[in-house]
Design a protein around this motif. Structure first.
Motif, mmCIF file in Angstrom:
data_model
loop_
_atom_site.group_PDB
_atom_site.id
_atom_site.type_symbol
_atom_site.label_atom_id
_atom_site.label_comp_id
_atom_site.label_asym_id
_atom_site.label_seq_id
_atom_site.Cartn_x
_atom_site.Cartn_y
_atom_site.Cartn_z
ATOM 1 N N UNK A 1 -11.998 14.203 -23.180
ATOM 2 C CA UNK A 1 -10.979 15.060 -22.573
ATOM 3 C C UNK A 1 -9.647 14.322 -22.585
ATOM 4 N N UNK A 2 -8.590 15.024 -22.988
ATOM 5 C CA UNK A 2 -7.234 14.492 -22.871
ATOM 6 C C UNK A 2 -6.646 15.004 -21.564
ATOM 7 N N UNK A 3 -6.276 14.084 -20.680
ATOM 8 C CA UNK A 3 -5.754 14.472 -19.366
ATOM 9 C C UNK A 3 -4.290 14.050 -19.237
ATOM 10 N N UNK A 4 -3.442 15.013 -18.874
ATOM 11 C CA UNK A 4 -2.043 14.764 -18.538
ATOM 12 C C UNK A 4 -1.919 14.964 -17.028
ATOM 13 N N UNK A 5 -1.365 13.971 -16.352
ATOM 14 C CA UNK A 5 -1.434 13.957 -14.888
ATOM 15 C C UNK A 5 -0.097 13.555 -14.263
ATOM 16 N N UNK A 6 0.889 14.463 -14.219
ATOM 17 C CA UNK A 6 2.153 14.121 -13.558
ATOM 18 C C UNK A 6 1.938 13.851 -12.081
ATOM 19 N N UNK A 7 2.534 12.738 -11.604
ATOM 20 C CA UNK A 7 2.294 12.281 -10.243
ATOM 21 C C UNK A 7 3.536 11.682 -9.632
ATOM 22 N N UNK A 8 3.766 11.963 -8.344
ATOM 23 C CA UNK A 8 4.747 11.224 -7.562
ATOM 24 C C UNK A 8 4.014 10.052 -6.924
ATOM 25 N N UNK A 9 4.532 8.833 -7.130
ATOM 26 C CA UNK A 9 3.794 7.644 -6.713
ATOM 27 C C UNK A 9 4.711 6.626 -6.041
ATOM 28 N N UNK A 10 4.236 6.093 -4.913
ATOM 29 C CA UNK A 10 4.934 5.040 -4.184
ATOM 30 C C UNK A 10 4.398 3.683 -4.647
ATOM 31 N N UNK A 11 5.287 2.806 -5.100
ATOM 32 C CA UNK A 11 4.884 1.470 -5.532
ATOM 33 C C UNK A 11 5.828 0.440 -4.914
ATOM 34 N N UNK B 1 0.841 -1.185 0.000
ATOM 35 C CA UNK B 1 0.000 0.000 0.000
ATOM 36 C C UNK B 1 0.881 1.242 0.000
ATOM 37 N N UNK B 2 0.672 2.105 -0.994
ATOM 38 C CA UNK B 2 1.416 3.355 -1.082
ATOM 39 C C UNK B 2 0.474 4.511 -1.334
ATOM 40 N N UNK B 3 1.032 5.674 -1.563
ATOM 41 C CA UNK B 3 0.211 6.844 -1.844
ATOM 42 C C UNK B 3 0.853 7.649 -2.965
ATOM 43 N N UNK B 4 0.097 8.583 -3.491
ATOM 44 C CA UNK B 4 0.604 9.424 -4.560
ATOM 45 C C UNK B 4 -0.057 10.788 -4.530
ATOM 46 N N UNK B 5 0.585 11.739 -5.207
ATOM 47 C CA UNK B 5 0.012 13.072 -5.316
ATOM 48 C C UNK B 5 0.554 13.720 -6.591
ATOM 49 N N UNK B 6 -0.234 14.618 -7.156
ATOM 50 C CA UNK B 6 0.205 15.251 -8.394
ATOM 51 C C UNK B 6 -0.709 16.374 -8.824
ATOM 52 N N UNK B 7 -0.567 16.762 -10.087
ATOM 53 C CA UNK B 7 -1.361 17.831 -10.688
ATOM 54 C C UNK B 7 -2.002 17.308 -11.956
#
Length: 195
Positions: free
Chosen positions: A55-65, A38-44
């Motif tokens: 809709x075309x969505x670009x979603x840069x994210x920092x993610x723990x895996x 189990x990890x978490x992530x956050x981004x814009x």
């Protein structure tokens, strides 16, 4: 006929969520068991409206895996930190009411930031040099958007699978090919500030 211009809008506030990740390996010993971490992530987010429903969505994210590996009573945790750059096409269904359900899918470009082994007994080893630094994957899922004035709240779940072997010398007994897998549960909000 003249096509209407695309309406690009930078979305602030962003997205946060949980990630249930594991690895998929071939040649895995019968005594070895891979379970989720189990990890978490956050981004814009940034949306580009292609039509009233797409809709075309670009979603840069920092993610723990990563994953938890159990073998003969010993337990090790593979801890991975990534910068993910998913490019998803979302299709919204026309339904009555304010909630807007949608499906989505697209490629996922992933850059390795950190790779560590946490072994039983408290020892931790850096394994970034043994982990591929670039990963390419695919993601697909579904969600619901809730417009609230000029803001839109959303919640979604998507499954992401790696197409690239991340093994570049990782200390797993017997494996030759190792790929990431993950279920992401995300919530967020968008606020247009341009367009």
């Amino acid at each position: 006929l003249v096509a209407p211009p695309l309406q690009a809008q930078w979305q602030v506030v962003g997205v946060v969520g949980l990630n249930l990740s594991t690895i998929c390996a071939d040649l895995k010993p019968s005594s070895e068991n891979h379970t989720t971490r189990l990890g978490f992530g956050f981004g814009a987010v940034e949306d580009l409206e292609l039509s009233s429903q797409a809709v075309l969505r670009i979603e840069p994210m920092f993610l723990m895996t990563g994953a938890t590996i159990e073998d003969g009573g010993d337990e090790s945790i593979l801890k991975l930190w990534y910068l993910e750059l998913p490019v998803m096409v979302r299709y919204h269904f026309e339904v009555e009411g304010t909630a807007q359900p949608y499906v989505m899918g697209g490629p996922n470009l992933v850059f390795l930031l950190s790779s560590k082994w946490d072994h039983t007994g408290g020892s931790e080893l850096d394994s970034k040099d043994e982990t591929k630094g670039l990963d390419l994957g695919m993601g697909f899922g579904a969600g619901v958007a809730l417009p609230r004035g000029d803001k839109t709240l959303f919640a979604e779940a998507r499954y992401v699978l790696s197409l690239t072997d991340l093994n570049d010398g990782l200390h797993l007994s017997g494996e030759s090919t190792i790929k990431n897998r993950g279920l992401q549960i995300l919530v967020g909000a968008t606020v247009p500030v341009g367009g």
